[in-house]
Design a protein around this motif. Sequence first.
Motif, PDB file in Angstrom:
ATOM      1  N   LEU A 197       6.680 -15.490  -9.566  1.00 13.56           N
ATOM      2  CA  LEU A 197       6.984 -16.298  -8.384  1.00 13.56           C
ATOM      3  C   LEU A 197       8.404 -16.855  -8.485  1.00 13.56           C
ATOM      4  CD1 LEU A 197       3.682 -18.415  -8.209  1.00 13.56           C
ATOM      5  CD2 LEU A 197       4.104 -16.135  -7.279  1.00 13.56           C
ATOM      6  N   ALA A 198       8.959 -17.273  -7.341  1.00 16.40           N
ATOM      7  CA  ALA A 198      10.286 -17.894  -7.324  1.00 16.40           C
ATOM      8  C   ALA A 198      10.149 -19.377  -7.645  1.00 16.40           C
ATOM      9  CB  ALA A 198      10.927 -17.706  -5.958  1.00 16.40           C
ATOM     10  N   GLY A 199      10.937 -19.845  -8.623  1.00 15.42           N
ATOM     11  CA  GLY A 199      10.942 -21.265  -8.975  1.00 15.42           C
ATOM     12  C   GLY A 199      11.998 -21.996  -8.164  1.00 15.42           C
ATOM     13  N   ALA A 200      13.040 -22.514  -8.856  1.00  9.25           N
ATOM     14  CA  ALA A 200      14.127 -23.174  -8.131  1.00  9.25           C
ATOM     15  C   ALA A 200      14.890 -22.137  -7.308  1.00  9.25           C
ATOM     16  CB  ALA A 200      15.066 -23.855  -9.119  1.00  9.25           C
ATOM     17  N   ARG A 201      15.392 -22.562  -6.159  1.00 12.27           N
ATOM     18  CA  ARG A 201      16.160 -21.652  -5.297  1.00 12.27           C
ATOM     19  C   ARG A 201      17.505 -22.271  -4.956  1.00 12.27           C
ATOM     20  NH1 ARG A 201      13.596 -17.551  -2.517  1.00 12.27           N
ATOM     21  NH2 ARG A 201      11.320 -17.440  -2.592  1.00 12.27           N
ATOM     22  N   LYS A 202      18.488 -21.398  -4.758  1.00 11.43           N
ATOM     23  CA  LYS A 202      19.800 -21.885  -4.327  1.00 11.43           C
ATOM     24  C   LYS A 202      19.773 -22.269  -2.852  1.00 11.43           C
ATOM     25  CE  LYS A 202      23.038 -19.802  -7.543  1.00 11.43           C
ATOM     26  NZ  LYS A 202      24.297 -19.055  -7.659  1.00 11.43           N
ATOM     27  N   GLY A 203      20.757 -23.081  -2.435  1.00  4.71           N
ATOM     28  CA  GLY A 203      20.963 -23.357  -1.022  1.00  4.71           C
ATOM     29  C   GLY A 203      21.935 -22.336  -0.451  1.00  4.71           C
ATOM     30  N   SER A 204      22.024 -22.276   0.865  1.00  2.00           N
ATOM     31  CA  SER A 204      22.830 -21.229   1.483  1.00  2.00           C
ATOM     32  C   SER A 204      23.486 -21.706   2.775  1.00  2.00           C
ATOM     33  CB  SER A 204      21.922 -20.029   1.766  1.00  2.00           C
ATOM     34  OG  SER A 204      22.572 -19.079   2.560  1.00  2.00           O
TER      35      SER A 204
END
Length: 414
Positions: A197-204
């Motif tokens: 699964l995806a944990g922390a994600r970047k902003g965009s």
Amino acid sequence: MSLVPYQSQLRWIEDQHQQMVDSVIELALINSGSLNLAGLSAMKQALTELFEVHAAEVESIDLPATESVDNNGQLYPQAVGQALSLHKHRQAPLQVLLMGHMDTVYGADHHFQDCTWVDEQTLNGPGVADLKGGLVIMHTALCALERSPWAGNIGWQILINPDEEIGSLSSSGLIARTALKHDFGLIFEPSLPDGTLAGARKGSGNFSAVVTGLAAHAGREHHLGRNAIRAISEFSVALDKLNGRVEGVTINPGYIHGGGPVNIVPDSALMKFNVRISEPGHEDWFNRQLDFIRQNISQLDGIKLAIHGGFGRKPKPLETDTLNLFNLIKATGKTLNIPVRWKDTGGCCDGNNLAAAGLPNVDTLGAIGGAIHSKDEYIKVDSLVERAQLVALLLMQLASGKKYWANQNTRSGT
Ligand SMILES: [Zn+2]
């Protein structure tokens, strides 16, 4: 922990395998590219029919158009489809938001429109993983919850937006308002190909830079011209040089358009670029750099530079509440012999929006698949039952009081 109380519902999900595969194919064959309004409307209709069995409150929600920039640098309103919401058991003490998107990256004129079996486990097709498989998983997990003796102990809302693949700019207000009414969120984006699964994600952020110069005959009066392509090139190079300056920040000039016949000094040029940031403070840093570069380019004789756009998605850090939710899902997975792992990613999705609105969420509970956003997109069809069981068991355990969830933020009301 004993699975006995939940066994009949988990077995029922197993029996749904073929039905789930059929639904994924049916949804994938409806083209629902983000800009295909007729296709999105057909998708919404198909989903409304699929979800009919829940007898929930159904709502189609109009979304505001967003501003887009055409190749001539002109702003125009970009219309999007309607969002779909279903709500049930509003008075229950625990409220969960289940989200997915109905749009895909494949427009009506894209050559990738059909489903093909790669092997008996692997189905290739447009949107099968991103995110139509996830919608079927969400639906099946809710069916199991509603068939269980604990239905009604959890209130749930399904929210499906039509513009995720173009940044959810039109649906962002709706997502933020809806987030406030819930205790946690589950989003059904596909997980990584190995199930992580995806944990922390970047902003965009997405931006457009429009340069206006001055046209002139390339032979007779070249000196009178002010070349917009040169200016946009200098601007692009200056932006690109920001890469590597701050860890976690990347800038990608991704589209360029300008000029015409080569015997004319070009008076207009457009460049679109994407910026990724890993911390909220990076937004200010980048905006200051952008301003500095913009001023430099604007000082060139006869050149005007306008910037449109901004940061649509904040970074999604792994805060305590989100980590608790991951651990709850991991524990649930353990009882089903499903390993649950997560890792950080540079990609972003509506999980960023929910997190920015203060709603803890896990956003990759959809199908296991890969090669998304390409003609090779595939889904591993066994993951349909597996993921639906994982989500159903999580919800049933919470509804039966065997597991407990409370976040630090209190929601503002139902
Ligand atoms: Zn997606």
